[in-house]
Design an enzyme around this catalytic site. Structure first.
Site, PDB file in Angstrom:
ATOM      1  N   GLU A 133       0.737  -0.705   0.019  1.00  0.00           N
ATOM      2  CA  GLU A 133      -0.324  -0.020   0.364  1.00  0.00           C
ATOM      3  C   GLU A 133       0.604   1.125  -0.518  1.00  0.00           C
ATOM      4  O   GLU A 133       0.545   2.439  -0.131  1.00  0.00           O
ATOM      5  CB  GLU A 133      -1.304  -0.040   1.094  1.00  0.00           C
ATOM      6  CG  GLU A 133      -0.652   0.318   2.021  1.00  0.00           C
ATOM      7  CD  GLU A 133      -1.204  -0.471   3.231  1.00  0.00           C
ATOM      8  OE1 GLU A 133      -2.301   0.515   3.702  1.00  0.00           O
ATOM      9  OE2 GLU A 133      -1.380  -1.592   4.555  1.00  0.00           O
ATOM     10  N   CYS A 188      -3.242  -3.790   4.446  1.00  0.00           N
ATOM     11  CA  CYS A 188      -2.239  -4.887   5.518  1.00  0.00           C
ATOM     12  C   CYS A 188      -2.592  -6.542   4.937  1.00  0.00           C
ATOM     13  O   CYS A 188      -1.719  -7.377   5.043  1.00  0.00           O
ATOM     14  CB  CYS A 188      -2.565  -4.425   6.675  1.00  0.00           C
ATOM     15  SG  CYS A 188      -2.036  -3.391   6.826  1.00  0.00           S
ATOM     16  N   HIS A 246      -1.490  -9.918  12.730  1.00  0.00           N
ATOM     17  CA  HIS A 246      -1.883  -8.982  11.900  1.00  0.00           C
ATOM     18  C   HIS A 246      -1.107  -7.635  13.799  1.00  0.00           C
ATOM     19  O   HIS A 246      -2.054  -7.777  13.953  1.00  0.00           O
ATOM     20  CB  HIS A 246      -2.041  -7.878  11.170  1.00  0.00           C
ATOM     21  CG  HIS A 246      -2.145  -6.729  11.129  1.00  0.00           C
ATOM     22  ND1 HIS A 246      -1.133  -6.451  10.239  1.00  0.00           N
ATOM     23  CD2 HIS A 246      -2.678  -4.947  10.769  1.00  0.00           C
ATOM     24  CE1 HIS A 246      -0.546  -5.212   9.990  1.00  0.00           C
ATOM     25  NE2 HIS A 246      -1.740  -5.115  10.296  1.00  0.00           N
TER      26      HIS A 246
HETATM   27  P1  HMG Z   1      -3.348   7.320  21.552  1.00  0.00           P
HETATM   28  O1  HMG Z   1      -4.670   7.847  21.509  1.00  0.00           O
HETATM   29  O2  HMG Z   1      -2.440   7.664  21.395  1.00  0.00           O
HETATM   30  O3  HMG Z   1      -3.649   5.896  22.758  1.00  0.00           O
HETATM   31  O4  HMG Z   1      -4.689   6.044  20.168  1.00  0.00           O
HETATM   32  P2  HMG Z   1      -4.811   5.718  24.008  1.00  0.00           P
HETATM   33  O5  HMG Z   1      -4.481   6.953  24.915  1.00  0.00           O
HETATM   34  O6  HMG Z   1      -5.370   4.759  23.576  1.00  0.00           O
HETATM   35  O7  HMG Z   1      -3.396   5.005  24.613  1.00  0.00           O
HETATM   36  C1  HMG Z   1      -2.784   3.641  23.886  1.00  0.00           C
HETATM   37  C2  HMG Z   1      -2.584   2.744  24.860  1.00  0.00           C
HETATM   38  O8  HMG Z   1      -1.522   3.166  26.390  1.00  0.00           O
HETATM   39  C3  HMG Z   1      -4.427   2.222  25.673  1.00  0.00           C
HETATM   40  O9  HMG Z   1      -4.369   1.411  26.569  1.00  0.00           O
HETATM   41  C4  HMG Z   1      -3.784   3.581  27.119  1.00  0.00           C
HETATM   42  O10 HMG Z   1      -4.189   3.304  28.339  1.00  0.00           O
HETATM   43  C5  HMG Z   1      -2.260   3.033  27.477  1.00  0.00           C
HETATM   44  P3  HMG Z   1      -5.437  -0.363  26.068  1.00  0.00           P
HETATM   45  O11 HMG Z   1      -6.410   0.873  26.930  1.00  0.00           O
HETATM   46  O12 HMG Z   1      -5.674   0.219  24.195  1.00  0.00           O
HETATM   47  O13 HMG Z   1      -5.356  -1.142  26.629  1.00  0.00           O
HETATM   48  N1  HMG Z   1      -1.649   4.105  28.235  1.00  0.00           N
HETATM   49  C6  HMG Z   1      -0.041   4.170  28.945  1.00  0.00           C
HETATM   50  N2  HMG Z   1      -0.014   2.890  29.788  1.00  0.00           N
HETATM   51  C7  HMG Z   1       0.985   2.759  30.227  1.00  0.00           C
HETATM   52  N3  HMG Z   1       1.828   3.631  31.056  1.00  0.00           N
HETATM   53  C8  HMG Z   1       0.919   4.742  30.830  1.00  0.00           C
HETATM   54  C9  HMG Z   1      -0.059   4.976  29.661  1.00  0.00           C
HETATM   55  N4  HMG Z   1      -0.517   6.086  29.438  1.00  0.00           N
HETATM   56  C10 HMG Z   1      -1.528   5.418  28.021  1.00  0.00           C
HETATM   57  N5  HMG Z   1       1.335   5.518  31.610  1.00  0.00           N
HETATM   58  C11 HMG Z   1      -3.740   4.648  18.278  1.00  0.00           C
HETATM   59  C12 HMG Z   1      -3.595   4.883  20.195  1.00  0.00           C
HETATM   60  C13 HMG Z   1      -2.962   3.579  17.876  1.00  0.00           C
HETATM   61  C14 HMG Z   1      -5.335   4.454  18.325  1.00  0.00           C
HETATM   62  C15 HMG Z   1      -3.022   5.544  17.443  1.00  0.00           C
HETATM   63  O14 HMG Z   1      -1.985   5.124  17.922  1.00  0.00           O
HETATM   64  C16 HMG Z   1      -2.994   5.088  16.170  1.00  0.00           C
HETATM   65  O15 HMG Z   1      -4.550   5.694  15.647  1.00  0.00           O
HETATM   66  N6  HMG Z   1      -2.540   4.293  15.550  1.00  0.00           N
HETATM   67  C17 HMG Z   1      -2.787   4.260  14.418  1.00  0.00           C
HETATM   68  C18 HMG Z   1      -3.933   2.827  13.893  1.00  0.00           C
HETATM   69  C19 HMG Z   1      -3.420   1.684  14.231  1.00  0.00           C
HETATM   70  O16 HMG Z   1      -2.421   1.495  13.825  1.00  0.00           O
HETATM   71  N7  HMG Z   1      -4.852   1.337  13.745  1.00  0.00           N
HETATM   72  C20 HMG Z   1      -5.045  -0.363  14.230  1.00  0.00           C
HETATM   73  C21 HMG Z   1      -5.766  -1.023  13.999  1.00  0.00           C
HETATM   74  S1  HMG Z   1      -5.736  -0.859  12.107  1.00  0.00           S
HETATM   75  C22 HMG Z   1      -5.000  -1.856  11.355  1.00  0.00           C
HETATM   76  O17 HMG Z   1      -3.680  -2.624  12.331  1.00  0.00           O
HETATM   77  C23 HMG Z   1      -4.422  -1.968  10.139  1.00  0.00           C
HETATM   78  C24 HMG Z   1      -3.472  -0.746  10.441  1.00  0.00           C
HETATM   79  O18 HMG Z   1      -2.014  -1.830  10.108  1.00  0.00           O
HETATM   80  C25 HMG Z   1      -3.570  -0.806   7.378  1.00  0.00           C
HETATM   81  C26 HMG Z   1      -3.718  -1.837   7.065  1.00  0.00           C
HETATM   82  O19 HMG Z   1      -4.125  -2.840   7.467  1.00  0.00           O
HETATM   83  O20 HMG Z   1      -2.771  -0.548   6.112  1.00  0.00           O
HETATM   84  C27 HMG Z   1      -3.456   0.230  10.384  1.00  0.00           C
END
Ligand code: HMG
Length: 387
Positions: free
Chosen positions: A79, A111, A233
């Site tokens: 991609e 992906c 993945h």
């Molecule tokens: P965010 O808002 O930065 O993170 O978004 P958050 O506030 O949800 O926190 C993440 C986790 O960290 C949470 O844990 C918090 O509690 C924890 P969870 O509730 O998830 O278990 N946390 C802490 N833990 C320990 N100590 C601390 C602390 N503070 C917070 N101090 C998000 C995170 C992944 C949404 C963002 O990074 C993002 O948008 N990433 C890109 C999208 C993505 O990867 N999606 C995955 C699914 S889709 C997919 O896999 C397809 C893809 O590969 C593309 C394709 O297919 O081509 C992406």
């Protein structure tokens, strides 16, 4: 006749960012990145590495150990395409010096692209058992500097040879697929960085996992306990951890421990490389083989997810002697020898790579000898060279 993965090669570029440095620069608690997201490092591609060069470099890891004349199919899933028309695989084919009779093209569904290629190759080899297929996933995950997705970037490629009587993983018949037209993550033509509804994407991922895993078990009349490992993945390792928790939620201690131990082994490479989109699932598989100590005959489940969205669950059985086909020491060395970038160096490298070099400008690679790289365009034709 068994058909499956006979060879596997991983490539990641020679630069990385440490997640603790990134957390400090973004005023975040490092544990959010290290534990909350589950990443410790991410590879960074400079302007000289793209889907083509990384795909060549991944295949170079095993090309000297295969009979090139038998390769009848070459499919590249990406991609991070480098042309709207011409397949990235044609550049790869030239670099690999494959015969002109090879059928070659590029596939895309986020992906899921490399899984699509694996399935096409599996069926091709079943019909043409005397031929083999090379399948490659090659991607650069880009969300942008100082964005929510930044911590889930990465770059790299996995290449595999699909063959009859494979030496690594025999692919079992059947699969469970599920698709829906949704907007969790996408990249419009004019944008070099992805657009994402981050939280929604993680929910859909888990929902698709539940659907395809349960359907697959039903189809094949299997219990969760039949699996010695499930690989996922991994856009970031916490995502797979959450899916694995779902897989074991109704299981006894022995099954839970087993699948948790194998999950730990499968996430090691991803934790240091980051998301490599199409190739991420297969990097998890490689990581499991390198760190997992699994016996021949072990049943491995594979969950593929591509945003947009497409999910698929299938399985394979480990072949006796598979250990001889992998080289953990070399893969570790590749990761260990990467240059650590400061955050401002990373931002420069990242932002420069968002632009194509001016036509006629010749790029040089700072990677080690033997690495293929993108050397710029001449008359708007992409040039690939080996250092
Ligand atoms: P965010 O808002 O930065 O993170 O978004 P958050 O506030 O949800 O926190 C993440 C986790 O960290 C949470 O844990 C918090 O509690 C924890 P969870 O509730 O998830 O278990 N946390 C802490 N833990 C320990 N100590 C601390 C602390 N503070 C917070 N101090 C998000 C995170 C992944 C949404 C963002 O990074 C993002 O948008 N990433 C890109 C999208 C993505 O990867 N999606 C995955 C699914 S889709 C997919 O896999 C397809 C893809 O590969 C593309 C394709 O297919 O081509 C992406």
């Amino acid at each position: 006749m068994q058909v499956g993965i006979d060879k596997i090669g991983l490539f990641t570029p020679n630069k990385y960012v440490d997640m603790v440095d990134l957390a400090h620069a973004r005023n975040q608690d490092p544990n959010k990145f290290l534990i909350g997201i589950g990443q410790s490092e991410m590879s960074v591609a400079d302007q000289t590495q793209d889907a083509v060069s990384m795909g060549i470099n991944a295949t170079m890891k095993y090309i000297d150990r295969i009979d090139k004349d038998k390769v009848g199919l070459l499919v590249l899933g990406t991609e991070s395409g480098i042309d709207q028309s011409k397949s990235a695989s044609l550049f790869v084919k030239t670099a690999l010096k494959l015969k002109p009779e090879v059928r070659t093209f590029e596939v895309k569904e986020a992906c899921f692209g490399l899984t699509a290629a694996v399935m096409i190759a599996r069926d091709f080899v079943r019909v043409h058992p005397d031929q083999t297929a090379i399948v490659i996933g090659s991607d650069i995950a880009r969300y942008g500097v100082n964005t929510g997705g930044e911590v889930t970037q990465g770059a790299g490629s996995v290449s595999m040879l699909i063959k009859a009587d494979p030496k690594i993983l025999a692919l079992n018949d059947g699969h469970s697929a599920y698709s829906e037209d949704i907007n969790d993550f996408w990249r419009p033509n004019a944008s070099r960085v992805a657009m994402v509804d981050g939280k929604y994407s993680t929910q859909v991922y888990l929902d698709f996992f539940k659907k395809t895993f349960n359907d697959y078990k039903k189809q094949k009349n299997l219990e969760t306990s039949a699996f010695d490992a499930i690989v996922y993945h991994l856009p970031f390792t916490k995502m797979g951890l959450k899916a694995n928790r779902i897989a074991v939620e109704d299981q006894d201690q022995a099954v839970t421990e087993n699948l948790e131990t194998s999950f730990e082994a499968s996430k090691q490479l991803s934790r240091r490389v980051g998301n490599i989109y199409t190739a991420s699932l297969y990097m998890s598989l490689l990581s499991l083989l390198e760190n997992g100590n699994l016996a021949a005959g072990s049943l491995i489940g594979l969950f593929s997810y591509g945003s947009g969205a497409m999910g698929e669950f299938y399985s394979g059985s480990l072949v006796e002697g598979y250990e001889k086909e992998i080289d953990q020491i070399k893969d570790q060395a590749m990761l260990d020898h990467r240059k650590k970038l400061t955050i401002s160096e990373y931002e420069d490298v990242f932002n420069t790579a968002l632009e194509d070099p001016e036509d006629g400008v010749v790029l040089e690679s700072d990677d080690k000898e033997g690495t293929w790289y993108f050397a710029g365009t001449q008359g708007h034709v992409r040039q690939y060279k080996v250092k």
